[in-house]
Motif scaffolding. Structure first.
Motif, PDB file in Angstrom:
ATOM      1  N   LEU A   7      11.455   2.959  -4.558  1.00 33.99           N
ATOM      2  CA  LEU A   7      12.139   3.323  -3.309  1.00 33.99           C
ATOM      3  C   LEU A   7      12.358   2.085  -2.438  1.00 33.99           C
ATOM      4  N   ALA A   8      11.363   1.213  -2.386  1.00 36.56           N
ATOM      5  CA  ALA A   8      11.505  -0.001  -1.565  1.00 36.56           C
ATOM      6  C   ALA A   8      12.574  -0.926  -2.147  1.00 36.56           C
ATOM      7  N   LEU A   9      12.558  -1.090  -3.461  1.00 30.69           N
ATOM      8  CA  LEU A   9      13.510  -2.030  -4.068  1.00 30.69           C
ATOM      9  C   LEU A   9      14.925  -1.452  -4.108  1.00 30.69           C
ATOM     10  N   TRP A  10      15.036  -0.168  -4.371  1.00 29.41           N
ATOM     11  CA  TRP A  10      16.371   0.444  -4.352  1.00 29.41           C
ATOM     12  C   TRP A  10      16.974   0.373  -2.945  1.00 29.41           C
ATOM     13  N   SER A  11      16.138   0.512  -1.932  1.00 29.09           N
ATOM     14  CA  SER A  11      16.675   0.453  -0.566  1.00 29.09           C
ATOM     15  C   SER A  11      17.090  -0.978  -0.215  1.00 29.09           C
ATOM     16  N   ALA A  12      16.357  -1.956  -0.765  1.00 32.65           N
ATOM     17  CA  ALA A  12      16.701  -3.347  -0.471  1.00 32.65           C
ATOM     18  C   ALA A  12      17.916  -3.800  -1.269  1.00 32.65           C
ATOM     19  N   PHE A  13      18.052  -3.291  -2.466  1.00 33.31           N
ATOM     20  CA  PHE A  13      19.149  -3.699  -3.354  1.00 33.31           C
ATOM     21  C   PHE A  13      19.857  -2.434  -3.867  1.00 33.31           C
ATOM     22  N   PRO A  14      20.703  -1.833  -3.020  1.00 28.00           N
ATOM     23  CA  PRO A  14      21.272  -0.513  -3.364  1.00 28.00           C
ATOM     24  C   PRO A  14      21.986  -0.466  -4.720  1.00 28.00           C
ATOM     25  N   LYS A  32      -3.533  -9.146  16.483  1.00 36.39           N
ATOM     26  CA  LYS A  32      -3.634  -8.055  15.498  1.00 36.39           C
ATOM     27  C   LYS A  32      -2.970  -8.505  14.191  1.00 36.39           C
ATOM     28  N   PRO A  33      -3.161  -7.734  13.112  1.00 38.11           N
ATOM     29  CA  PRO A  33      -2.514  -8.144  11.856  1.00 38.11           C
ATOM     30  C   PRO A  33      -0.998  -8.170  12.011  1.00 38.11           C
ATOM     31  N   TYR A  34      -0.374  -9.172  11.382  1.00 34.80           N
ATOM     32  CA  TYR A  34       1.086  -9.228  11.413  1.00 34.80           C
ATOM     33  C   TYR A  34       1.653  -8.061  10.596  1.00 34.80           C
ATOM     34  N   SER A  35       2.709  -7.477  11.115  1.00 27.17           N
ATOM     35  CA  SER A  35       3.378  -6.390  10.408  1.00 27.17           C
ATOM     36  C   SER A  35       4.878  -6.640  10.477  1.00 27.17           C
ATOM     37  N   VAL A  36       5.593  -6.438   9.374  1.00 29.78           N
ATOM     38  CA  VAL A  36       7.041  -6.673   9.401  1.00 29.78           C
ATOM     39  C   VAL A  36       7.681  -5.650  10.347  1.00 29.78           C
ATOM     40  N   PRO A  37       8.868  -5.960  10.895  1.00 32.86           N
ATOM     41  CA  PRO A  37       9.442  -5.092  11.930  1.00 32.86           C
ATOM     42  C   PRO A  37       9.558  -3.629  11.496  1.00 32.86           C
ATOM     43  N   LYS A  38       9.230  -2.767  12.439  1.00 33.51           N
ATOM     44  CA  LYS A  38       9.182  -1.328  12.193  1.00 33.51           C
ATOM     45  C   LYS A  38      10.533  -0.768  11.712  1.00 33.51           C
ATOM     46  N   GLN A  39      11.630  -1.337  12.285  1.00 35.64           N
ATOM     47  CA  GLN A  39      12.953  -0.832  11.912  1.00 35.64           C
ATOM     48  C   GLN A  39      13.190  -0.962  10.407  1.00 35.64           C
ATOM     49  N   PHE A  40      12.634  -2.010   9.820  1.00 38.86           N
ATOM     50  CA  PHE A  40      12.826  -2.224   8.398  1.00 38.86           C
ATOM     51  C   PHE A  40      12.115  -1.143   7.592  1.00 38.86           C
ATOM     52  N   HIS A  41      10.952  -0.718   8.031  1.00 35.04           N
ATOM     53  CA  HIS A  41      10.242   0.368   7.338  1.00 35.04           C
ATOM     54  C   HIS A  41      11.088   1.631   7.372  1.00 35.04           C
ATOM     55  N   GLU A  42      11.704   1.869   8.519  1.00 37.56           N
ATOM     56  CA  GLU A  42      12.487   3.101   8.667  1.00 37.56           C
ATOM     57  C   GLU A  42      13.679   3.106   7.717  1.00 37.56           C
ATOM     58  N   LEU A  43      14.247   1.921   7.514  1.00 35.75           N
ATOM     59  CA  LEU A  43      15.364   1.806   6.580  1.00 35.75           C
ATOM     60  C   LEU A  43      14.916   2.202   5.171  1.00 35.75           C
ATOM     61  N   THR A  44      13.772   1.700   4.768  1.00 35.49           N
ATOM     62  CA  THR A  44      13.234   2.013   3.450  1.00 35.49           C
ATOM     63  C   THR A  44      12.916   3.499   3.331  1.00 35.49           C
ATOM     64  N   GLN A  45      12.309   4.025   4.373  1.00 38.69           N
ATOM     65  CA  GLN A  45      11.937   5.437   4.320  1.00 38.69           C
ATOM     66  C   GLN A  45      13.172   6.327   4.232  1.00 38.69           C
ATOM     67  N   ARG A  62       0.862  -1.185   0.000  1.00 36.40           N
ATOM     68  CA  ARG A  62       0.000   0.000   0.000  1.00 36.40           C
ATOM     69  C   ARG A  62       0.895   1.230   0.000  1.00 36.40           C
ATOM     70  N   GLY A  63       1.111   1.788  -1.164  1.00 37.90           N
ATOM     71  CA  GLY A  63       1.987   2.940  -1.263  1.00 37.90           C
ATOM     72  C   GLY A  63       3.367   2.587  -0.740  1.00 37.90           C
ATOM     73  N   ARG A  64       3.883   3.400   0.146  1.00 34.27           N
ATOM     74  CA  ARG A  64       5.226   3.128   0.683  1.00 34.27           C
ATOM     75  C   ARG A  64       5.183   2.178   1.867  1.00 34.27           C
ATOM     76  N   ASP A  65       4.018   1.711   2.164  1.00 33.58           N
ATOM     77  CA  ASP A  65       3.843   0.822   3.300  1.00 33.58           C
ATOM     78  C   ASP A  65       4.070  -0.633   2.864  1.00 33.58           C
ATOM     79  N   GLN A  66       5.190  -1.211   3.287  1.00 35.17           N
ATOM     80  CA  GLN A  66       5.507  -2.600   2.950  1.00 35.17           C
ATOM     81  C   GLN A  66       5.243  -3.520   4.145  1.00 35.17           C
ATOM     82  N   SER A  67       4.481  -3.011   5.117  1.00 34.51           N
ATOM     83  CA  SER A  67       4.327  -3.769   6.356  1.00 34.51           C
ATOM     84  C   SER A  67       3.564  -5.078   6.159  1.00 34.51           C
TER      85      SER A  67
END
Lengths: 356, 208
Positions: B117-124, A244-257, A160-165
């Motif tokens: 953005l998601a894929l570039w961050s996963a595979f720089p 609740k719904p499973y969500s991938v770890p928050k730290q990983f979202h921050e990395l992507t953001q 959902r958009g930038r949400d990969q959770s």
């Protein structure tokens, strides 16, 4: 064009699915280990010894082609298996199971909406079938096991958009598999594979606080009750996610953001850009190391005997390096066109489940 | 080569079937259901393939500007043209990315900017080298920026395994995979990376 969408899966594939379910049952003995690491409930690290394949190798090519041919039949067989069907109904719902029955990846409609002056679009929850041990990895004596139901998982890949959770597969691949496999080395090394203890992940759409609630939901779905071992796992998973719904770890979202800032105009200078890119790659490496044991190899470097992962995922050796009992023949027919699924006869009744 | 209109229509028909047999649809009240059907009929009357629409000129213009600002990439004209015909889809494990939506809007297909953005961050190593346009269970599909060509990239190795003759060939292949139709004219191949775009017309590389 011939159309065999209604053709049932072969006895060979059904036996292979049964073998996969039984192997999953043996994978962990204590259901409590499902919640051992709440960031990744129901995931174990499967330690294999393997070596990344040359992508141009014949073995790699054959594995890819054979997978495409068997995938549809696998989905049908899982939807027909007594335990597989009940687990599928819990994970992807009746809409998803109907698609599996026709040999296609499951999805379920969430809603249909129309913005002002725009055509109607519909939103769905999507699931893809993936290899657990990547097909790019050669496991000693294990080729027959790569394209086998014991090495498949149907995982939620909703974005959902930038949400990969809701996309655990992206997380597993980006943080665990790619750093361990993308730099080819000449010798076999330990590789830690995230392996769900369920054939579908996440295994539930609803939270369950009791076995009674789970059984009522299964009955409402028209599914047969699950054996005790699976009931225990489902309840532990629900508990681990707080129902609740499973969500991938928050730290990983921050990395992507964080990466999203890299290509903005102020960062266009090539040197500055490269510096930020290197920094983020290192951050991703550090993050992977938080989960992997000391003999794991990240980007070609072994973490070392003194390394202690921050997160303690259960480690198993599934034995997928040995030949499966029910080998799947590779000279299968291609997956074929889907026909429209029949409208289900039954309507779900309210149950004691907790909608998540 | 053009996009395969027959496959697009089939996808639209499948989506309509999925919608009408879904728990969601059956749970709608009679009025809501009638209203939805009216809207779908109006889309069809307006020449829009129901549930598989193209992006509007405004949406495409906005996507272009956002891609330039956030990814530092100028979108190729071929991609913009295809998006006006089909603004993304997801079916049977195959996803063609579409124009990103506003945060307040509901997203129905993966957005091009968000996915990159998601894929570039996963595979720089892929950042600004590949513009990802879609994915499947086995491959990513991307525009290779240095060569201005469209490629299939192995999900396992994140390296190219096939080069398409153009975006239309790529999207036609994705449509064939999504629907499960593999008897269209094929574009080769052995799966090996080709140094030049193949001259043969065709649709799918994925199952040859």
């Amino acid at each position: 064009m011939s159309n065999s969408s209604s053709k049932p899966p072969s006895a060979e594939m059904r036996a292979a699915v049964d073998e996969a379910i039984k192997e999953l049952e043996k994978l962990i003995s204590d259901p409590a280990s499902i919640g051992a690491c709440p960031e990744l409930p129901g995931i174990v690290l499967d330690r294999i010894v393997g070596q990344p394949l040359d992508r141009t190798s014949e073995e790699y090519d054959q594995t890819t082609k054979a997978y495409v041919k068997m995938r549809g039949e696998y989905l049908k067989a899982l939807a027909l298996h007594p335990v597989g069907r009940s687990l599928s109904l819990l994970a992807v719902g009746p809409d998803g199971v109907r698609l599996m029955e026709s040999g296609h990846s499951p999805s379920s409609v969430i809603n249909a909406a129309q913005a002002i002056d725009q055509p109607v679009r519909f939103r769905r929850q999507h699931y893809n079938c993936h290899h657990i041990i990547p097909k790019s990895v050669a496991v000693a004596g294990g080729r027959a096991a790569i394209n086998h139901p014991r090495n498949f998982v149907i995982a939620n890949t909703t974005r959902r958009g930038r949400d990969q959770s809701q996309n655990p597969h992206h997380f597993w691949h980006a943080l665990f598999l790619h750093p361990q496999t993308h730099r080819s080395v000449d010798q076999s090394n330990p590789i830690y594979i995230p392996r769900p203890v369920f054939p579908l992940y996440p295994p539930i759409r609803d939270g369950f606080r009791s076995a009674e609630g789970l059984r009522k939901q299964l009955a409402a779905l028209g599914a047969t009750p699950l054996p005790e071992i699976w009931e225990g796992r489902i309840l532990e998973f629900s508990k681990a996610t707080g129902h609740k719904p499973y969500s991938v770890p928050k730290q990983f979202h921050e990395l992507t953001q964080g990466f999203g800032e890299l290509f903005k105009k102020e960062n266009r200078d090539p040197e500055a850009n490269q510096a930020v890119r290197d920094k983020l790659a290192a951050k991703a490496e550090t993050f992977a190391a938080e989960w992997l044991p000391g003999d794991a190899c990240i980007n070609g470097k072994t973490l070392g005997p003194n390394h202690q992962p921050k997160h303690q995922l259960p480690v198993v050796e599934s034995g997928l390096t040995t030949k499966p009992s029910n080998k799947i023949s590779e000279n299968r027919k291609r997956q074929e066109k889907r026909v429209r699924p029949p409208t289900p006869a039954r309507r779900l009744e309210p149950s004691q489940s907790v909608r998540i | 080569m053009n996009l395969n209109e027959k496959l697009l229509r089939e996808l639209s028909d499948l989506f309509l079937g999925d919608l009408r047999s879904s728990e969601y649809y059956r749970g709608l009240g009679a009025d809501d259901r009638a209203n939805l059907e009216k809207q779908l009929a109006r889309d069809a009357a307006n020449g829009v393939r129901p549930l598989v629409p193209g992006a509007s000129p405004d949406q495409v213009a906005k996507l272009c500007a956002q891609c330039e600002a956030e990814l530092g990439v100028t979108l190729p004209a071929s991609l913009l043209l295809v998006l006006t015909v089909v603004d993304g889809f997801v079916e049977n494990g195959v996803s063609l990315y579409g124009a990103d939506r506003e945060p307040t809007e509901e997203e129905t297909v993966p957005g091009l900017i968000a996915q990159n953005l998601a894929l570039w961050s996963a595979f720089p190593a892929t950042a600004q080298k590949y513009l990802f346009v879609g994915d499947s269970e086995l491959w990513f599909f991307a525009y290779e920026i240095p060569t201005s060509t469209y490629v299939a990239i192995s999900r396992s190795t994140v390296s190219p395994v096939h080069r398409f003759s153009g975006l239309e060939a790529l999207v036609n292949d994705m449509l064939a995979q999504a629907i499960g139709r593999f008897d269209e004219d094929s574009e080769d191949t052995s799966g090996a990376l080709q140094s030049q775009a193949p001259k043969l017309p065709g649709t799918d590389f994925s199952l040859n």
